[in-house]
Motif scaffolding. Structure first.
Motif, PDB file in Angstrom:
ATOM      1  N   ASP A 115       0.829  -1.210   0.000  1.00  8.89           N
ATOM      2  CA  ASP A 115       0.000   0.000   0.000  1.00  8.89           C
ATOM      3  C   ASP A 115       0.859   1.255   0.000  1.00  8.89           C
ATOM      4  O   ASP A 115       0.601   2.205  -0.739  1.00  8.89           O
ATOM      5  N   THR A 119       1.917   4.729  -2.884  1.00  3.81           N
ATOM      6  CA  THR A 119       1.684   6.153  -2.628  1.00  3.81           C
ATOM      7  C   THR A 119       2.931   6.933  -2.194  1.00  3.81           C
ATOM      8  O   THR A 119       2.957   8.152  -2.336  1.00  3.81           O
ATOM      9  N   ASP A 138      -1.654   9.331 -12.996  1.00  2.59           N
ATOM     10  CA  ASP A 138      -1.813  10.021 -11.718  1.00  2.59           C
ATOM     11  C   ASP A 138      -2.105   9.001 -10.620  1.00  2.59           C
ATOM     12  O   ASP A 138      -2.627   7.916 -10.891  1.00  2.59           O
ATOM     13  N   MET A 139      -1.788   9.371  -9.388  1.00  2.00           N
ATOM     14  CA  MET A 139      -2.100   8.506  -8.258  1.00  2.00           C
ATOM     15  C   MET A 139      -3.616   8.369  -8.128  1.00  2.00           C
ATOM     16  O   MET A 139      -4.349   9.336  -8.294  1.00  2.00           O
ATOM     17  N   LYS A 140      -4.063   7.161  -7.821  1.00  2.37           N
ATOM     18  CA  LYS A 140      -5.491   6.906  -7.672  1.00  2.37           C
ATOM     19  C   LYS A 140      -5.933   7.218  -6.241  1.00  2.37           C
ATOM     20  O   LYS A 140      -5.213   6.945  -5.282  1.00  2.37           O
ATOM     21  N   LYS A 141      -7.132   7.750  -6.120  1.00  2.83           N
ATOM     22  CA  LYS A 141      -7.697   8.028  -4.803  1.00  2.83           C
ATOM     23  C   LYS A 141      -7.812   6.740  -3.999  1.00  2.83           C
ATOM     24  O   LYS A 141      -7.572   6.723  -2.788  1.00  2.83           O
ATOM     25  N   SER A 142      -8.144   5.643  -4.650  1.00  2.00           N
ATOM     26  CA  SER A 142      -8.288   4.361  -3.941  1.00  2.00           C
ATOM     27  C   SER A 142      -6.959   3.922  -3.320  1.00  2.00           C
ATOM     28  O   SER A 142      -6.945   3.336  -2.229  1.00  2.00           O
ATOM     29  N   ASP A 143      -5.834   4.222  -3.986  1.00  4.65           N
ATOM     30  CA  ASP A 143      -4.526   3.891  -3.415  1.00  4.65           C
ATOM     31  C   ASP A 143      -4.259   4.725  -2.167  1.00  4.65           C
ATOM     32  O   ASP A 143      -3.752   4.220  -1.160  1.00  4.65           O
ATOM     33  N   LEU A 144      -4.597   6.013  -2.224  1.00  5.62           N
ATOM     34  CA  LEU A 144      -4.450   6.874  -1.040  1.00  5.62           C
ATOM     35  C   LEU A 144      -5.336   6.387   0.107  1.00  5.62           C
ATOM     36  O   LEU A 144      -4.912   6.377   1.268  1.00  5.62           O
ATOM     37  N   ASP A 145      -6.555   5.977  -0.219  1.00  2.00           N
ATOM     38  CA  ASP A 145      -7.476   5.464   0.811  1.00  2.00           C
ATOM     39  C   ASP A 145      -6.898   4.229   1.485  1.00  2.00           C
ATOM     40  O   ASP A 145      -6.995   4.081   2.706  1.00  2.00           O
ATOM     41  N   HIS A 146      -6.300   3.333   0.709  1.00  2.00           N
ATOM     42  CA  HIS A 146      -5.690   2.117   1.276  1.00  2.00           C
ATOM     43  C   HIS A 146      -4.568   2.476   2.241  1.00  2.00           C
ATOM     44  O   HIS A 146      -4.431   1.885   3.306  1.00  2.00           O
ATOM     45  N   GLN A 148      -4.132   5.407   3.835  1.00  2.00           N
ATOM     46  CA  GLN A 148      -4.647   6.157   4.984  1.00  2.00           C
ATOM     47  C   GLN A 148      -5.313   5.267   6.021  1.00  2.00           C
ATOM     48  O   GLN A 148      -5.318   5.584   7.198  1.00  2.00           O
TER      49      GLN A 148
END
Length: 153
Positions: A115, A119, A138-146, A148
């Motif tokens: 994860d 990021t 671009d970085m995916k929001k889902s990757d950031l969510d994982h 975080q």
């Protein structure tokens, strides 16, 4: 113990698992995650990815991720291999290998490292399509969510 390799060449999972077992004294669990290049993530067919990194800095960031994981879980061995350059669809792009006495520690640490690789490690990925089009990803929001969610645990 841990090892980091940024390389353009493919890797052999069996060889890497043997190295992990030789480096782990009381290994009860060995978890490996192998990421591969998907052939289709959009409407167009993907030909290959092209990855760049920031030599020296990328390895330092991966080391920080591994050291954080080692503080959270009792790991005996960690290996991260990340490929750069041109990587065709179906080929391996990343390996995260974790060894521990217990499976839960090895599983969780492996997922944590992967994860954070998505990021925090400075890689730049270009998708190159079969029709000749290409664009930087671009970085995916889902990757950031994982990533975080580990801060909430």
């Amino acid at each position: 113990m841990y090892a980091i390799s940024i390389q353009s060449t493919d890797f052999n999972l069996e060889t890497e698992e043997q190295l992990a077992e030789q480096s782990s004294s009381n290994c009860g669990a060995l978890v490996s995650f192998v990421g591969k290049v998907r052939g289709k993530d959009h409407e167009q067919l993907l030909s290959h990815l092209y990855l760049e990194h920031f030599p020296g800095v990328t390895e330092q960031e991966i080391e920080k991720i591994i050291l954080t994981a080692q503080q959270k879980w009792p790991l005996q061995y960690v290996k991260v291999i990340h490929r750069i350059g041109e990587i065709k669809t179906g080929e391996k792009i990343v390996l995260v290998l974790t060894a521990s006495e217990h499976r839960k520690d090895a599983y969780q640490a492996n997922e944590f490292i992967m994860d954070y690789l998505k990021t925090e490690a400075p890689f730049w990925k270009k998708e190159c399509f079969a029709n000749g089009d290409a664009h930087w990803v671009d970085m995916k929001k889902s990757d950031l969510d994982h990533t975080q969610r580990w801060n909430q645990a």
